[in-house]
Write a protein that holds these residues in place. Structure first.
Motif, PDB file in Angstrom:
ATOM      1  N   VAL A   8       0.849  -1.185   0.000  1.00 34.60           N
ATOM      2  CA  VAL A   8       0.000   0.000   0.000  1.00 34.60           C
ATOM      3  C   VAL A   8       0.888   1.239   0.000  1.00 34.60           C
ATOM      4  O   VAL A   8       2.072   1.173   0.320  1.00 34.60           O
ATOM      5  N   LEU A  10       1.281   5.279   1.422  1.00 30.90           N
ATOM      6  CA  LEU A  10       0.812   6.271   2.381  1.00 30.90           C
ATOM      7  C   LEU A  10       0.295   7.483   1.614  1.00 30.90           C
ATOM      8  O   LEU A  10       0.901   7.903   0.631  1.00 30.90           O
ATOM      9  N   LEU A  43       1.413  -1.584   9.557  1.00 31.03           N
ATOM     10  CA  LEU A  43       2.177  -1.680   8.320  1.00 31.03           C
ATOM     11  C   LEU A  43       3.618  -2.031   8.621  1.00 31.03           C
ATOM     12  O   LEU A  43       4.184  -1.575   9.616  1.00 31.03           O
ATOM     13  N   VAL A  63      -3.879   5.246   4.081  1.00 38.04           N
ATOM     14  CA  VAL A  63      -3.271   4.388   3.067  1.00 38.04           C
ATOM     15  C   VAL A  63      -4.213   4.191   1.887  1.00 38.04           C
ATOM     16  O   VAL A  63      -5.431   4.307   2.012  1.00 38.04           O
TER      17      VAL A  63
END
Length: 92
Positions: A8, A10, A43, A63
């Motif tokens: 993913v 940010l 994460l 995210v």
């Protein structure tokens, strides 16, 4: 819905973790907010060589999924702890 272990991006800066908008991480778990606020994601952040450098907790809204029209980039990751500065390779 995000799937565990997907990469993913940010979508905001997290100065307390030395992370910036656009940094890539791997979603490793979800976590409920303890006081009915926004739930979060745990994460794991890796360096460019694939070595784990940190595990962080951020709100789910921070995210987004990676998209095919996005390009990965590289930047220096510098952290400061109580006894030294670490530039990802050596203590300075």
């Amino acid at each position: 819905m995000m799937e565990l272990y997907q990469r993913v991006a940010l979508n905001q800066d997290f100065p307390e973790y030395h992370l910036k908008q656009g940094d890539i991480a791997t979603l490793i778990d979800t976590i409920p907010h303890p006081h009915q606020g926004e739930d979060g994601y745990i994460l794991e952040v890796f360096n460019a060589l694939g070595e784990s450098i940190d595990t962080v907790i951020v709100p789910k809204s921070a995210v987004s999924s990676l998209k095919a029209n996005e390009i990965l980039s590289v930047r220096s990751f510098v952290t400061v702890n109580s006894s030294s500065i670490y530039d990802g390779e050596t203590k300075i």
